[in-house]
Design a protein around this motif. Structure first.
Motif, PDB file in Angstrom:
ATOM      1  N   VAL A  40     -10.607  -9.765 -26.328  1.00 15.19           N
ATOM      2  CA  VAL A  40      -9.620 -10.009 -25.350  1.00 15.19           C
ATOM      3  C   VAL A  40      -9.234  -8.841 -24.355  1.00 15.19           C
ATOM      4  CG1 VAL A  40      -8.696 -11.877 -26.952  1.00 15.19           C
ATOM      5  CG2 VAL A  40      -7.826  -9.407 -27.207  1.00 15.19           C
ATOM      6  N   SER A  41      -8.466  -8.966 -23.667  1.00 12.93           N
ATOM      7  CA  SER A  41      -7.754  -7.953 -22.610  1.00 12.93           C
ATOM      8  C   SER A  41      -6.400  -8.074 -22.934  1.00 12.93           C
ATOM      9  CB  SER A  41      -8.065  -8.300 -21.052  1.00 12.93           C
ATOM     10  OG  SER A  41      -9.348  -8.150 -20.407  1.00 12.93           O
ATOM     11  N   ALA A  42      -5.641  -7.131 -22.344  1.00 14.93           N
ATOM     12  CA  ALA A  42      -4.215  -7.026 -22.470  1.00 14.93           C
ATOM     13  C   ALA A  42      -3.643  -8.035 -21.544  1.00 14.93           C
ATOM     14  CB  ALA A  42      -3.586  -5.595 -22.236  1.00 14.93           C
ATOM     15  N   PRO A  43      -2.348  -8.476 -21.903  1.00 14.81           N
ATOM     16  CA  PRO A  43      -1.758  -9.225 -21.096  1.00 14.81           C
ATOM     17  C   PRO A  43      -1.796  -8.978 -19.389  1.00 14.81           C
ATOM     18  CG  PRO A  43      -0.461  -9.057 -22.781  1.00 14.81           C
ATOM     19  CD  PRO A  43      -1.344  -7.877 -23.023  1.00 14.81           C
ATOM     20  N   GLU A  51       3.768  -6.716 -13.655  1.00 10.96           N
ATOM     21  CA  GLU A  51       2.697  -5.869 -13.731  1.00 10.96           C
ATOM     22  C   GLU A  51       1.701  -5.926 -14.885  1.00 10.96           C
ATOM     23  OE1 GLU A  51       3.483  -1.571 -12.597  1.00 10.96           O
ATOM     24  OE2 GLU A  51       5.387  -2.058 -12.943  1.00 10.96           O
ATOM     25  N   LYS A  52       0.480  -5.770 -14.870  1.00 17.96           N
ATOM     26  CA  LYS A  52      -0.100  -5.856 -15.901  1.00 17.96           C
ATOM     27  C   LYS A  52       0.205  -4.926 -17.059  1.00 17.96           C
ATOM     28  CE  LYS A  52      -4.879  -6.596 -14.004  1.00 17.96           C
ATOM     29  NZ  LYS A  52      -6.114  -6.018 -13.913  1.00 17.96           N
ATOM     30  N   VAL A  53       0.007  -5.319 -18.345  1.00 16.51           N
ATOM     31  CA  VAL A  53       0.556  -4.601 -19.440  1.00 16.51           C
ATOM     32  C   VAL A  53      -0.116  -3.160 -19.458  1.00 16.51           C
ATOM     33  CG1 VAL A  53       0.365  -4.457 -21.986  1.00 16.51           C
ATOM     34  CG2 VAL A  53       1.575  -6.428 -20.879  1.00 16.51           C
ATOM     35  N   THR A  54      -1.331  -3.253 -19.026  1.00 19.13           N
ATOM     36  CA  THR A  54      -2.159  -1.849 -19.021  1.00 19.13           C
ATOM     37  C   THR A  54      -1.587  -0.899 -18.032  1.00 19.13           C
ATOM     38  OG1 THR A  54      -4.209  -2.958 -19.662  1.00 19.13           O
ATOM     39  CG2 THR A  54      -4.461  -0.794 -18.728  1.00 19.13           C
ATOM     40  N   ASP A  55      -1.019  -1.412 -16.987  1.00 23.54           N
ATOM     41  CA  ASP A  55      -0.486  -0.601 -15.862  1.00 23.54           C
ATOM     42  C   ASP A  55       0.932  -0.208 -16.441  1.00 23.54           C
ATOM     43  OD1 ASP A  55      -2.381  -0.743 -13.961  1.00 23.54           O
ATOM     44  OD2 ASP A  55      -1.780  -2.815 -13.285  1.00 23.54           O
ATOM     45  N   GLY A 118      -2.221  -2.550 -25.350  1.00 28.93           N
ATOM     46  CA  GLY A 118      -2.209  -3.802 -24.775  1.00 28.93           C
ATOM     47  C   GLY A 118      -3.375  -4.934 -25.501  1.00 28.93           C
ATOM     48  N   GLU A 119      -4.577  -4.494 -25.596  1.00 31.34           N
ATOM     49  CA  GLU A 119      -5.648  -5.006 -26.086  1.00 31.34           C
ATOM     50  C   GLU A 119      -5.333  -5.135 -27.738  1.00 31.34           C
ATOM     51  OE1 GLU A 119      -6.115  -3.377 -23.275  1.00 31.34           O
ATOM     52  OE2 GLU A 119      -7.380  -4.622 -22.306  1.00 31.34           O
ATOM     53  N   TYR A 120      -4.993  -4.028 -28.300  1.00 33.83           N
ATOM     54  CA  TYR A 120      -4.957  -4.052 -29.755  1.00 33.83           C
ATOM     55  C   TYR A 120      -3.873  -5.339 -30.110  1.00 33.83           C
ATOM     56  CZ  TYR A 120      -2.966  -2.667 -33.966  1.00 33.83           C
ATOM     57  OH  TYR A 120      -2.732  -2.792 -35.577  1.00 33.83           O
ATOM     58  N   GLY A 172     -10.674  -5.712 -26.673  1.00 35.04           N
ATOM     59  CA  GLY A 172     -11.561  -5.205 -25.718  1.00 35.04           C
ATOM     60  C   GLY A 172     -11.282  -3.925 -25.244  1.00 35.04           C
ATOM     61  N   PHE A 173     -11.951  -2.980 -24.545  1.00 33.91           N
ATOM     62  CA  PHE A 173     -11.413  -1.774 -23.718  1.00 33.91           C
ATOM     63  C   PHE A 173     -11.631  -0.412 -24.425  1.00 33.91           C
ATOM     64  CE2 PHE A 173      -7.668   0.005 -21.335  1.00 33.91           C
ATOM     65  CZ  PHE A 173      -8.416   0.366 -20.174  1.00 33.91           C
ATOM     66  N   TYR A 174     -11.619  -0.691 -25.797  1.00 33.79           N
ATOM     67  CA  TYR A 174     -11.683   0.717 -26.383  1.00 33.79           C
ATOM     68  C   TYR A 174     -12.408   0.719 -27.738  1.00 33.79           C
ATOM     69  CZ  TYR A 174      -8.241  -1.017 -29.950  1.00 33.79           C
ATOM     70  OH  TYR A 174      -7.404  -1.954 -30.575  1.00 33.79           O
ATOM     71  N   SER A 186     -13.807   2.591 -18.843  1.00 35.82           N
ATOM     72  CA  SER A 186     -12.845   2.611 -17.595  1.00 35.82           C
ATOM     73  C   SER A 186     -12.241   1.206 -17.171  1.00 35.82           C
ATOM     74  CB  SER A 186     -13.952   2.851 -16.272  1.00 35.82           C
ATOM     75  OG  SER A 186     -14.914   2.021 -16.323  1.00 35.82           O
ATOM     76  N   ARG A 187     -11.104   1.013 -16.199  1.00 37.65           N
ATOM     77  CA  ARG A 187     -10.459  -0.110 -16.083  1.00 37.65           C
ATOM     78  C   ARG A 187     -11.411  -1.168 -16.098  1.00 37.65           C
ATOM     79  NH1 ARG A 187      -5.182   0.397 -14.574  1.00 37.65           N
ATOM     80  NH2 ARG A 187      -5.250  -1.848 -15.362  1.00 37.65           N
ATOM     81  N   GLY A 188     -10.772  -2.365 -16.530  1.00 40.27           N
ATOM     82  CA  GLY A 188     -11.801  -3.521 -16.552  1.00 40.27           C
ATOM     83  C   GLY A 188     -12.741  -3.654 -17.747  1.00 40.27           C
ATOM     84  N   GLY A 189     -12.730  -2.717 -18.732  1.00 42.67           N
ATOM     85  CA  GLY A 189     -13.535  -2.610 -19.687  1.00 42.67           C
ATOM     86  C   GLY A 189     -13.922  -3.423 -20.660  1.00 42.67           C
ATOM     87  N   SER A 190     -12.955  -4.380 -20.858  1.00 42.09           N
ATOM     88  CA  SER A 190     -13.002  -5.220 -21.897  1.00 42.09           C
ATOM     89  C   SER A 190     -14.616  -6.111 -21.615  1.00 42.09           C
ATOM     90  CB  SER A 190     -11.869  -6.338 -21.959  1.00 42.09           C
ATOM     91  OG  SER A 190     -10.772  -5.611 -22.154  1.00 42.09           O
ATOM     92  N   ASP A 191     -14.812  -6.309 -20.427  1.00 43.55           N
ATOM     93  CA  ASP A 191     -16.328  -7.086 -20.111  1.00 43.55           C
ATOM     94  C   ASP A 191     -17.184  -6.443 -20.774  1.00 43.55           C
ATOM     95  OD1 ASP A 191     -14.986  -8.828 -18.351  1.00 43.55           O
ATOM     96  OD2 ASP A 191     -15.725  -7.779 -16.513  1.00 43.55           O
ATOM     97  N   ILE A 192     -17.093  -4.915 -20.965  1.00 40.57           N
ATOM     98  CA  ILE A 192     -18.043  -4.175 -21.582  1.00 40.57           C
ATOM     99  C   ILE A 192     -18.175  -4.545 -23.000  1.00 40.57           C
ATOM    100  CG2 ILE A 192     -19.209  -1.876 -21.862  1.00 40.57           C
ATOM    101  CD1 ILE A 192     -17.487  -1.050 -19.382  1.00 40.57           C
TER     102      ILE A 192
HETATM  103  N1  ASP Z   1      -6.725  -4.138 -19.624  1.00 36.92           N
HETATM  104  C1  ASP Z   1      -7.424  -3.283 -19.061  1.00 36.92           C
HETATM  105  C2  ASP Z   1      -7.412  -3.137 -17.705  1.00 36.92           C
HETATM  106  O1  ASP Z   1      -6.674  -3.802 -17.252  1.00 36.92           O
HETATM  107  C3  ASP Z   1      -9.166  -3.558 -19.577  1.00 36.92           C
HETATM  108  C4  ASP Z   1      -9.499  -4.935 -19.114  1.00 36.92           C
HETATM  109  O2  ASP Z   1      -8.788  -5.901 -18.890  1.00 36.92           O
HETATM  110  O3  ASP Z   1     -10.742  -5.227 -19.080  1.00 36.92           O
HETATM  111  O4  ASP Z   1      -8.124  -2.515 -16.952  1.00 36.92           O
END
Ligand code: ASP
Length: 441
Positions: A40-43, A51-55, A118-120, A172-174, A186-192
């Motif tokens: 999962v990603s963060a909300p 705003e995105k929780v990561t932001d 956020g992911e945690y 995800g992400f870390y 890097s941002r968007g890393g939950s895909d990885i």
């Molecule tokens: N939450 C992180 C981001 O906004 C990672 C992800 O969503 O993949 O970049």
């Protein structure tokens, strides 16, 4: 375990922004027992004012690291999670989690640690709602340095810790950096993370759940309501993403491709849509259209060099390219004629250096003429259906000519699955539309 297939599902932030989203996601997971590992990603944002929780976490870090008041932002983040927990009616000790985060903030937190929370928390909440295991990424995804994992170690830890579990949620992400602290991609890393977990558990499918029903054949800014790509090979995807099409984090494709694993891009809001499947090799006969997709970008320039009897001159191309190498410039395409050679490069990389480039090329190869033309857009027409099919380039030319668009360059990739066309930037959208209509409509 019974002998069922294994699917890894990654849900993006837009699929997990509210408690209502969590319920939809849980139904999707529970509807298929093969959906065993959930990343999962963060909300994300549930509306445009949010705003995105990561932001928000990044904001919180910025304030905390400057010893400014971060608590308003931290409270906003906590409220986002509280809505989720209350809506799901689960017992979750948010206060203790946030006390710990607050404590770290006041000590001057590590940025990656804070940004990963956020992911945690999302993973812990979803695991609790699904009544399944939570398996933290910390201590399991092992980084050698930023964005580079120790693949072997990571795969073996994940396999060991996941393979016996019936179902687990993984943030995800870390993961863990070389210094032992939390480190993010890097941002968007939950895909990885989703791709890494898929590779580690030898999944049969990596489902990437997002807010679109797969990959579109073309940018909807150019064509209204374009069709979705149902199946695409990794090679085609690479060509399209290189030219600007975005679906997944680029680094997520590599581990999945390496493991020869199909990826299915699905839409959480329309779970019955089959989305796009990315495969190492698409079964014969699948493409309905000759082309799979079109992508393109503005912002290129061409350096065209003309010299009578260029073809007979040994080392001509090398000398021209050595000039570009001197100024650290990589090229995109080099279509050549008998007496002409054009080098397509990124416009931003040559701005201000045009005179120097001309002078140097003049000195190296003494051409009859050098013209630098800026404002070029490149369009990639990609499709495994083009291989061995005559007349595709001719149809592209005709479609563009009918719209009175001049083609500045055409270059067929040696794999025969792509044709690159250069047009003036102002004709870009019209050209993409014309090509799409020629092959798809
Ligand atoms: N939450 C992180 C981001 O906004 C990672 C992800 O969503 O993949 O970049």
């Amino acid at each position: 375990m019974t002998d069922i297939g294994i699917k890894v599902c990654k849900f993006g932030g837009s699929s997990l922004a509210t408690s209502a989203d969590f319920k939809v996601v849980a139904d999707i997971i529970k509807s298929d027992e093969e959906r065993r590992y959930i990343v999962v990603s963060a909300p994300g944002k549930s509306n445009n004012n949010e705003e995105k929780v990561t932001d928000l976490l990044i904001k919180c870090y910025d304030l905390a690291s400057k010893k400014q008041d971060y608590r308003v932002v931290l409270d906003e983040i906590k409220a986002r999670f509280k809505e989720i927990i209350d809506g799901l009616e689960i017992n979750f000790d948010l206060d203790t989690e946030f006390e710990l985060i607050d404590e770290k903030c006041s000590d001057g937190p590590g940025k990656d640690y804070l940004v990963s929370r956020g992911e945690y928390l999302n993973a812990r909440i979803l695991a609790s709602y699904l009544a399944c295991s939570f398996v933290d990424s910390e201590g399991r995804l092992m980084f050698l340095k930023k964005d580079v994992l120790d693949d072997e170690l990571t795969d073996s830890i994940l396999f060991e810790d996941l393979s016996e579990l019936k179902r687990a949620v993984i943030p995800g992400f870390y993961g863990t950096g070389p210094d032992g602290n939390v480190m993010t991609f890097s941002r968007g890393g939950s895909d990885i993370t989703g791709a890494i977990v898929s590779r580690a558990v030898h999944a049969d499918m990596y489902e990437n759940w997002t807010d679109v029903s797969g990959m579109l054949m073309v940018d909807p800014k150019c064509v209204e309501n374009p069709k979705t790509i149902s199946m695409i090979s990794y090679s085609e995807l690479r060509e399209l993403t290189y030219m600007g099409a975005t679906v997944l984090h680029e680094d997520a494709v590599f581990p999945a491709r390496q493991a020869k694993l199909p990826i299915n891009i699905r839409n959480t809001r329309f779970p019955d849509d089959q989305g796009t499947v990315i495969l190492p090799k698409v079964p014969a006969g699948v493409p309905k259209h000759i082309i799979t997709g079109i992508a393109g970008k503005k912002g290129f320039a061409s350096i065209t060099i003309e010299k009578n009897r260029m073809n007979a001159e040994l080392g001509f191309g090398r000398k021209v390219l050595s000039v570009l190498e001197e100024i650290n410039l990589s090229f995109e395409h080099i279509p050549t004629g008998i007496d002409t050679m054009s080098v397509f490069v990124n416009k931003s990389a040559i701005v201000g250096k045009e005179d120097y480039i001309k002078e140097r090329i003049q000195k190296e190869v003494d051409p009859d003429e050098i013209v630098i033309y800026e404002n070029i857009a490149l369009i990639a027409v990609v499709g495994r259906g083009m291989v061995n099919r005559p007349g595709v380039a001719g149809r592209i030319f005709t479609a563009l000519a009918n719209e009175r668009i001049t083609v500045k360059m055409i270059d067929q990739g040696s794999s025969c699955i792509n044709i690159i066309i250069g047009v003036e930037e102002e004709n870009y959208e019209k050209a993409v539309r014309a090509i799409y209509n020629e092959f798809v409509k």
